[in-house]
Every structure is written in C-alpha cells, then in structure tokens.
Design a protein around this motif. Structure first.
Motif, PDB file in Angstrom:
ATOM      1  N   ASP A 120      42.087  37.122  38.436  1.00 36.36           N
ATOM      2  CA  ASP A 120      41.925  38.233  39.494  1.00 36.36           C
ATOM      3  C   ASP A 120      41.104  39.409  38.976  1.00 36.36           C
ATOM      4  O   ASP A 120      40.539  39.932  39.593  1.00 36.36           O
ATOM      5  N   ASN A 121      41.290  39.639  37.475  1.00 34.36           N
ATOM      6  CA  ASN A 121      40.608  40.719  36.905  1.00 34.36           C
ATOM      7  C   ASN A 121      39.126  40.443  36.771  1.00 34.36           C
ATOM      8  O   ASN A 121      38.193  41.226  37.329  1.00 34.36           O
ATOM      9  N   ASN A 124      37.840  40.867  40.358  1.00 36.56           N
ATOM     10  CA  ASN A 124      37.391  42.398  40.713  1.00 36.56           C
ATOM     11  C   ASN A 124      36.454  42.921  39.970  1.00 36.56           C
ATOM     12  O   ASN A 124      35.635  43.629  40.523  1.00 36.56           O
ATOM     13  N   SER A 128      33.103  44.508  41.651  1.00 34.69           N
ATOM     14  CA  SER A 128      32.950  45.929  41.295  1.00 34.69           C
ATOM     15  C   SER A 128      31.472  46.076  40.924  1.00 34.69           C
ATOM     16  O   SER A 128      30.662  46.789  41.498  1.00 34.69           O
TER      17      SER A 128
END
Length: 139
Positions: A120-121, A124, A128
């Motif tokens: 998930d990180n 993201n 980003s």
C-alpha cells in the motif's frame, strides 16, 4: 531493486544502453529498445499491481488466520486418553507442538499483513511521485 513491468506477452531484453548488443550484460537492470517488438524500450510500471499484491497478501493472511484458529482448537482437548499416563504424555507433546506451530503461523500472518502495508505504501508513494512529477511538468 527496481522491478520493470512490461505489457503481458511482450519481451524486453536486457542489454547495452545503445541497443547495439543482443545479449544481456550481467548486472544490467534496465531494458533497452527492441526494434523487433517495436516497444521502444518503454518500461511500464502498473500502479494497480501494488494494490493487487496488497490484496493477495491480506487474503492469504485471512486464510492463515482461519487455519490457525482451527489448529489452536485441536489442542484444546485431550483426545488420547485423559487420566492415562501415555495419553496424557502424548497430549502434552502434541499440545506443545501445536503451540509452537501456531506461533510460526502467527509470524507468517504478521509478515503477510506487513507486506500488504508495504505494498500500500509503495502504491501511495508511486502515485504521489507520479502526481508531483506531472504537476512539475505542467508548470
């Protein structure tokens, strides 16, 4: 280490940056252009892959949790002869084994949950960075 994803069914061979050689150079991690496939050496990173990997890790963790619950239930009762020395001894050994194995399964569950969070990180961070880069190009 960087993973390079290409569209399914295509091949992007590794080699020299000038595209002069056809055999991979040991240790090279970036693909080069392959005129035969007309891929232009474009590397495609699929954002959705990180979400899919996180989902698979969570699904496996949930399956292991179900198995761990059933495993723990196996050691709740002495099925080998309560009050009989051999049955009690065997039960204690079986209970110790189940407890040890259950702890190992618990570690795998935690590792899978951690992997899901890291995926998930990564998703993201990639999203980003992509948005920030696009914003910088538009200015």
């Amino acid at each position: 280490m960087t993973d390079f994803f290409v569209l399914p069914g295509t091949r992007v061979p590794l080699g020299d940056s000038g595209g002069l050689g056809t055999s991979p150079i040991p240790g090279r991690t970036a693909p080069y252009s392959n005129p035969e496939l007309d891929d232009g050496g474009v590397v495609q990173v699929v954002d959705a892959e990180w979400a899919r990997r996180a989902g698979v890790a969570r699904e496996l963790a949930a399956e292991l949790q179900g198995a761990q619950i059933r495993l723990d239930m196996a050691a709740l009762k002495n099925h080998y002869g309560s009050g009989v020395r051999e049955g009690d001894e065997f039960y204690q050994k079986a209970k110790a084994f189940v407890s040890s194995y259950s702890a190992t399964v618990r570690e795998y569950i935690e590792a899978l949950q951690s992997l899901a969070t890291r995926c998930d990180n990564a998703e993201n961070a990639l999203s980003s960075t992509d948005s920030n880069s696009a914003r910088d190009l538009q200015i």
